[in-house]
Design an enzyme around this catalytic site. Structure first.
Site, PDB file in Angstrom:
ATOM      1  CG  HIS A 448      -1.342  10.559   3.305  1.00  0.00           C
ATOM      2  ND1 HIS A 448      -2.325  10.280   4.222  1.00  0.00           N
ATOM      3  CD2 HIS A 448      -1.816  10.138   2.107  1.00  0.00           C
ATOM      4  CE1 HIS A 448      -3.363   9.745   3.593  1.00  0.00           C
ATOM      5  NE2 HIS A 448      -3.079   9.649   2.319  1.00  0.00           N
ATOM      6  NE  ARG A 553      -0.832   3.554  -7.788  1.00  0.00           N
ATOM      7  CZ  ARG A 553      -0.073   4.539  -8.244  1.00  0.00           C
ATOM      8  NH1 ARG A 553      -0.423   5.802  -7.980  1.00  0.00           N
ATOM      9  NH2 ARG A 553       1.014   4.295  -8.928  1.00  0.00           N
ATOM     10  NE  ARG A 589      -5.096  -0.442  -9.147  1.00  0.00           N
ATOM     11  CZ  ARG A 589      -3.879  -0.313  -8.625  1.00  0.00           C
ATOM     12  NH1 ARG A 589      -2.827  -0.751  -9.301  1.00  0.00           N
ATOM     13  NH2 ARG A 589      -3.702   0.257  -7.456  1.00  0.00           N
ATOM     14  CD  GLU A 682      -1.502  -5.479 -11.490  1.00  0.00           C
ATOM     15  OE1 GLU A 682      -1.047  -4.907 -10.485  1.00  0.00           O
ATOM     16  OE2 GLU A 682      -2.689  -5.812 -11.604  1.00  0.00           O
ATOM     17  CG  ASN A 705       5.963  -0.891  -9.823  1.00  0.00           C
ATOM     18  OD1 ASN A 705       6.861  -0.609 -10.598  1.00  0.00           O
ATOM     19  ND2 ASN A 705       5.262   0.020  -9.199  1.00  0.00           N
ATOM     20  CG  ASP A 706       2.200  -6.345  -8.409  1.00  0.00           C
ATOM     21  OD1 ASP A 706       2.981  -6.682  -7.503  1.00  0.00           O
ATOM     22  OD2 ASP A 706       1.093  -5.841  -8.182  1.00  0.00           O
ATOM     23  NE  ARG A 716       5.167  -4.604  -6.227  1.00  0.00           N
ATOM     24  CZ  ARG A 716       4.482  -3.499  -6.049  1.00  0.00           C
ATOM     25  NH1 ARG A 716       5.123  -2.361  -5.827  1.00  0.00           N
ATOM     26  NH2 ARG A 716       3.169  -3.502  -6.069  1.00  0.00           N
ATOM     27  CB  CYS A 753      -0.092   2.560 -15.464  1.00  0.00           C
ATOM     28  SG  CYS A 753      -0.640   0.938 -14.911  1.00  0.00           S
TER      29      CYS A 753
END
Length: 824
Positions: A448, A553, A589, A682, A705-706, A716, A753
């Site tokens: 946050h 998300r 998602r 992914e 990323n994945d 990662r 994305c």
């Protein structure tokens, strides 16, 4: 009957409620647990200290009557390496009922341990069994915890009188053979028809089926250990135990290699690598934020007074949070904190502590510690980041209750703020000093604090490590990309300032055209969307020029709570995002959660390899009530623009068909048209099956990323291997190419994305491979659009083709240099 006294004052808890399968599943034996409220452990009976762990957190007592009791103070406390523990006895000492064994600092444990709950285990359960036990509730030191009765059985002696199989190895467990790995080792040994021993380097021996005896060996990280076995399955047993030890059992720590290279921070020169939380460039003098602990009284001044103090303090904090929730930056976060501070379960835990005679401040700290426990267990940094929110709430209410000695000093204008970690409320206060950027030792890119920093336009690096502590105030620093540069050379500093001026000029020019479409120099249209992780971010994304949301998300709705959100709560949240976007498209998602990212309300078994376990769409289909509730909420949204649904972690066609059937059934029941259904790509499986999956789904969005971590087999979240995780590796590019081509066979669109979409040097390759939609953080929208306008699609296709044949990521990056110059 043998009565066992409670070794602690606290709250009795059944072993089934202990959040650790080693104890809950009774791998070490039967017993009870006590959640302590004071830092003193006493002997539960007369006997001998047969084992005292080097970290001071676990002790084994062999009672004169025969039972062998293991007392394990807190969970994962071995990781404290003795901090907070002060044993007052040693191995071999005779002790009497009520005698102090270990003193410990509750405050240290509450802040650092996964949980304070302390199991009291009967380890020789073959000879003694529980005949009665205290009911859950408060208990005093020495009061009856449970009673035992002898069974008449005796443990069989271990004797290797047959041909022996043995293997030696170095222990790679970060904390050595403590209770959890010892229990797993014993359980595994029991699966074979063999007599197995664990032998220390100095010749000491423990039967492999006795976790307490193994624990007594006191073997630490790097210790030499030999597994010996005899019997029909000796070889299999040795191989299995060696494999288990070499796996690290979730605590793998390779042996350190000698490093002759000089420290990068010696002499205040060099650089530190971190993780980009908010992209950008910042230059300024270092300023260290030094956290000051708020001391609290443990003992209360009476139940009524402390209850009144807690209520009043919480009321003042709620007023502050209510005001903050109306602000542009961090308003949604303050609203989430407001819900957390009013959580009834949190209140109940604090109330229980007050009833035990504790102060309001101490009770609040203990309550926060209990809520933090499941987040501390998570291997996923996004969930671990939620700890900051809890600790921020702890700090803010403690300040309301007892007051801070003095307000913290403000950094000088233009400084680069350095901190171990940074709480949301701290950042909002410090940002008023006009700081240039932020760098933290720990923290995460989706914390946050990072979200607030992004809203304020402050470049932020996290995860830089403890080398950051060596930087003294006033040292000139440059935040650039994923690097914090210690600029001791005046010429280098001047060069950085010149670069920053040019960057700012480009950013200003890009922002002036933020709402223009992104069209390449030869007329190819590329859509640029924003990734969103909260309702409030939608408004910011529209201001930044986003043409829609390419990834919402939804996990933000499911965290920081003790129950999942209802259908209506979800629907209202999604409706707010839709309303903020207007007629722009929204891709939602579905819940991407699982054993790798546990939620407090979601009971899941621990997994040895959670990244490959029950997560994403697998979990949703295993617990369809979660999926159906979310789909009904989405079907109930009145959409201003196209609303699409996207499934995470898809690996095969059956997952898509099963979800599609549920969506069609629910839409028919509700009398609405089902939105387009797409998938996140992914996994390599999804990329290679794109042409098959395209028959069933309407669109693809690549989560780079994945996809990169699975393609390159590099976790990662593991700093030891993550440095080699490069999305421009030809292996990753080939999977992207396969996805685009497979989708195109059926006229499907492919977007990206993942983080790669916002990397300037990656954009030419992505659009060159045929990606027509990029979804990036809101702060990167304008500059991504500007970069696209300077590119020629034919040239991008040419270099993308070369990249697919390149030997490595370095060669790929060399290909893009001319295009980067063109983009500038």
């Amino acid at each position: 009957m043998i009565e066992i006294g409670s070794p602690l004052t606290g709250w009795v808890t059944a072993l089934d409620e202990v959040p650790d399968p080693v104890f809950a599943e009774r791998m070490l034996g039967d017993g009870l647990a006590v959640d302590p409220v004071e830092g003193r452990l006493i002997a539960p009976g007369n006997g001998i200290v047969s084992s005292l762990h080097a970290a001071g957190h676990a002790i084994t007592i062999t009672l004169d009557a025969g039972p062998v009791l293991l007392i394990h103070i807190g969970l994962d406390t071995v990781a404290l390496h003795g901090e907070g523990f002060a044993p007052v006895v040693k191995e071999g000492d005779r002790v009497g009922l009520g005698q102090t064994l270990i003193e410990f600092d509750l405050d240290v444990l509450a802040r650092s341990a996964r949980s304070l709950v302390t199991p009291v285990i009967v380890t020789n359960g073959d000879a003694f069994r529980l005949s009665s036990a205290a009911i859950p509730g408060p208990i005093d030191c020495g009061s009856g915890l449970f009673t035992l009765e002898a069974t008449g059985a005796a443990a069989a002696a271990v004797s290797l009188d047959q041909p022996v199989v043995s293997r030696s190895l170095k222990l790679l467990l970060a904390h050595g053979l403590h209770a959890r790995p010892a229990a797993r080792l014993a359980k595994r040994a029991g699966e074979f028809d063999a007599q197995v021993q664990i032998v220390a380097e100095d010749g000491r021996v423990a039967p492999a089926r006795s976790p307490v005896t193994i624990l007594g060996l006191g073997l630490g990280h790097g210790s030499e250990v030999t597994i010996k076995a005899a019997g029909p399955q000796a070889a299999e047993a040795v191989d299995a135990l060696v494999e288990l030890l070499e796996s690290g059992m979730g605590e793998l720590k390779p042996l350190a290699k000698a490093d002759s290279s000089p420290s990068r921070t010696k002499g205040l020169s060099g650089e530190l690598k971190g993780i980009v939380a908010v992209p950008g460039m910042a230059i300024g003098p270092a300023w260290q934020l030094r956290q000051v602990d708020i001391a609290v009284r443990e003992e209360g001044r009476g139940i009524a007074k402390e209850r009144e103090a807690l209520t009043a303090g919480r009321g003042r904090l709620e007023q502050s949070l209510t005001a903050e929730a109306q602000q542009e930056h961090g308003g949604a976060i303050a609203a989430a904190h407001l819900a957390m501070v009013a959580d009834p379960v949190l209140s109940d835990v604090a109330e229980r502590q007050i009833m035990l005679g504790k102060s309001a401040a101490f009770a609040w700290r203990q309550a926060i510690a209990q809520f933090a426990a499941p987040l501390r267990r998570s291997n996923d940094p996004r969930f671990a980041e939620r700890l900051d929110d809890l600790l921020d709430l702890e700090r803010r209410l403690l300040a309301e209750l007892d007051g801070e000695a003095e307000p913290p000093p403000l950094p000088p204008a233009g400084a680069v703020l350095l901190a171990e970690t940074l709480y949301p409320s701290q950042l909002k206060a410090l940002a008023e000093a006009d700081i240039a950027g932020i760098a933290t030792v720990a923290g995460g890119a989706t914390s946050h604090a990072a979200i607030i920093a992004a809203g304020l336009g402050l470049p932020m690096l996290v995860g830089l490590g403890e080398g950051l502590f060596e930087i003294t105030d006033g040292t000139p620093l440059v935040v650039r990309g994923d690097t914090l540069v210690i600029a001791s050379d005046p010429a280098a500093l001047d060069q950085a300032r010149e670069e920053a001026t040019k960057r700012q000029a480009r950013k200003t020019a890009a922002e002036a055209r933020a709402h223009d479409l992104a069209v390449t120099s030869d007329g190819t249209r590329i859509e640029v969307f924003a990734n969103l992780g909260a309702v409030a971010e939608a408004t910011l994304a529209v201001k930044q020029g986003a043409e829609g949301c390419g990834l919402l998300r939804t996990e933000f709705l499911f965290l920081d709570r003790d129950a999942p959100p209802s259908e209506e709560e979800q629907r209202l949240a999604y409706q707010q995002v839709v309303d903020a976007l207007g007629s722009r498209p929204l891709i939602v998602r579905t819940l991407d959660i699982g054993a790798d990212k546990p939620a407090p309300w979601l009971p899941l078994d621990p997994e040895d390899n959670p990244a490959l376990g029950l997560r994403g769409i697998r979990l949703q289909l295993a617990q369809t009530e979660l999926l159906e509730t979310q789909l009904r909420a989405l079907l109930g949204v009145a959409s201003g623009g196209p609303l699409k649904i996207m499934l995470p972690m898809v690996t095969g066609l059956n997952e898509v068909r099963e979800t599609k059937a549920i969506l069609d059934r629910l839409s028919n029941e509700m009398g609405v048209v089902a939105p387009d259904l797409g998938i996140m790509v992914e996994t390599p499986a999804a990329a290679l099956l794109a042409a098959i999956l395209a028959r069933e789904v309407a669109f693809f969005s690549i989560g780079t990323n994945d996809l990169s971590q699975y393609a390159l087999a590099r976790d990662r979240t593991n700093r030891a291997v993550a440095d080699g995780l490069d999305p421009l590796d030809p292996a990753v590019l080939r999977l992207i190419d396969a996805t685009v081509l497979g989708a195109a066979e059926h006229g499907r669109v492919t977007g990206v994305c993942g983080g790669m979409a916002a990397v300037a040097e990656a954009v030419p390759f992505l659009i060159g491979l045929g990606v027509t939609e990029l979804s990036v953080p809101a702060s990167a929208v304008a500059e991504t659009k500007a970069a696209i306008r300077n590119l020629d699609i034919a040239r991008c296709r040419e270099v993308a083709g070369y990249a697919l044949e390149a030997p490595d990521a370095v060669a790929v990056r060399n290909l893009v240099v001319p295009l980067l110059e063109q983009m500038a």
